[in-house]
Design an enzyme around this catalytic site. Sequence first.
Site, PDB file in Angstrom:
ATOM      1  N   HIS A 200       0.847  -1.198   0.000  1.00  0.00           N
ATOM      2  CA  HIS A 200       0.000   0.000   0.000  1.00  0.00           C
ATOM      3  C   HIS A 200       0.885   1.251   0.000  1.00  0.00           C
ATOM      4  CE1 HIS A 200      -2.540   3.102   2.062  1.00  0.00           C
ATOM      5  NE2 HIS A 200      -3.402   2.657   1.163  1.00  0.00           N
ATOM      6  N   ALA A 201       0.304   2.349  -0.479  1.00  0.00           N
ATOM      7  CA  ALA A 201       1.051   3.616  -0.610  1.00  0.00           C
ATOM      8  C   ALA A 201       1.779   4.029   0.664  1.00  0.00           C
ATOM      9  CB  ALA A 201       0.089   4.716  -1.034  1.00  0.00           C
ATOM     10  N   THR A 202       1.245   3.647   1.814  1.00  0.00           N
ATOM     11  CA  THR A 202       1.842   4.070   3.084  1.00  0.00           C
ATOM     12  C   THR A 202       2.994   3.168   3.526  1.00  0.00           C
ATOM     13  OG1 THR A 202       0.226   2.723   4.265  1.00  0.00           O
ATOM     14  CG2 THR A 202      -0.337   5.045   3.939  1.00  0.00           C
ATOM     15  N   LYS A 203       3.235   2.101   2.771  1.00  0.00           N
ATOM     16  CA  LYS A 203       4.245   1.138   3.199  1.00  0.00           C
ATOM     17  C   LYS A 203       5.637   1.534   2.701  1.00  0.00           C
ATOM     18  CE  LYS A 203       1.559  -1.616   5.500  1.00  0.00           C
ATOM     19  NZ  LYS A 203       0.370  -0.751   5.566  1.00  0.00           N
ATOM     20  N   PHE A 204       6.625   0.927   3.336  1.00  0.00           N
ATOM     21  CA  PHE A 204       8.045   1.183   3.041  1.00  0.00           C
ATOM     22  C   PHE A 204       8.322   1.106   1.529  1.00  0.00           C
ATOM     23  CE2 PHE A 204      12.043  -1.461   2.722  1.00  0.00           C
ATOM     24  CZ  PHE A 204      12.913  -0.387   2.717  1.00  0.00           C
TER      25      PHE A 204
END
Length: 414
Positions: A200-204
Amino acid sequence: MNADQSLYSLLHTPDGPPAFAEPLHVGRPNQGDREALFARFTQALDRNWLSNDGPLVREFEDRVAAILGVRHCVAMCNATVALEIAIRALGLSGEVIVPAYTFVATAHALQWQEIRPVFCDIRPDTHNLDPDCVERLITPRTTAILGVHVWGRGCDVDRLAEIARRRNLTLLFDAAHAFGCTHHSQPIGGFGKAEVFSFHATKFVHSGEGGAIATNDDELAEKTRFMRNFGFAGYDNVRYLGTNGKMNELSAAMGLTSLDKMDVFSQGNRENYQQYRRVLAGLPGVSVIDYPAAEQHNCQYIVLDIDPDACPLTRDQIVWVLHAHRVLARRYFFPGVHRMEPYRTEDPRAYLSLPVTENVVQRVLVLPNGSAVSAAAIGSIGEIFRWAFAHAKELGARLPASAPPGESFAGTAS
Ligand code: T4K
């Protein structure tokens, strides 16, 4: 709860406007090289092949599998669907033991398939499943243990594997946070029957939306590949119940571009993590959780533990202060999945057997990290903390001790 204007002027240091003109989010995407991304988009458009197991998805899978040291990576549209597919392909049913301290998707992936998530307590030092509690929760209906490597710190894999073996249970992991992390010097990804990652966009490392199942099990890999594509095993031949879990080529392009910069992201995250430790050092009751020095770690999450007995402000008062300055700190995973629907209605007394989870959800605060966060911004966040602690008596008397729910909370502060 509405805070009046004078409260906000009290919160702004030193009697001025918010420290940040724009909100500083937890979860701003790490940005890869745009030229490389657009070149990959162009390739996909020139090929006119945008989904359905395309060449960019295959390349992404090969690179992820190599990084994780596993035989198979099966890319999916997101980690939630990847979990659902892994759970179905493994034939789980009845009850599955999961932590209540996780993102709600872990439990939903089970409940969605009418499998009961049985909430298990965690260890205070790791925020991960407590194997002793796991053992106590096993019943004749239990089919699996679903561990979560929270913040990318490895679960007690050895003990969970021993329990699973002895009690004849399937062991799988939600590794959504753990891409690029090791446990006992082995990449997270190869433990249990399967491990599920989120991109997801928020992941590393991210592909906008995306996920993957990593496994060393050939049969499971084959089955999940079919299941992500409606069960099709070739034209007109449906072999399993399936769904649409496919990753598309544009996501894979973004994932590959993100992988290119993986080392840069983790280096930047680590520097930010060390900078946070420096600027927050010595504040009473505030500690930044450790990442084991002997392991590789993506350091994507800056997780504070706020000790209510030592800190002059409550955790939620600190959130008020930070939000007033547009630092949108998050209380992950408040209030615990067992207190979210439908689980709360199904078992309103679940909290009684989750004392550590109940405590941890009151103490944790996650601060912004990633390539969007500069050392200067972290310095300013440190100043906000020091100013607030210096004015703790006044703030403590005026700010509500607990925070209102998410929407109005963020809305009020921005
Ligand atoms: N298992 C675990 C343990 C997980 O943590 C997650 C997801 C999953 C499973 C499921 O994975 P996926 O199915 O999502 O692949 C966020 C993420 O959406 C979620 O993926 C993540 N865990 C969770 C820990 O955090 P929210 O609802 O708290 O935040 P969200 O998505 O609204 O984003 C947070 C902030 O990030 C926003 O306020 C603004 C910023 N942001 C977000 C996006 C998407 C940006 O600045 N740009 C963006 O493009 O869940």
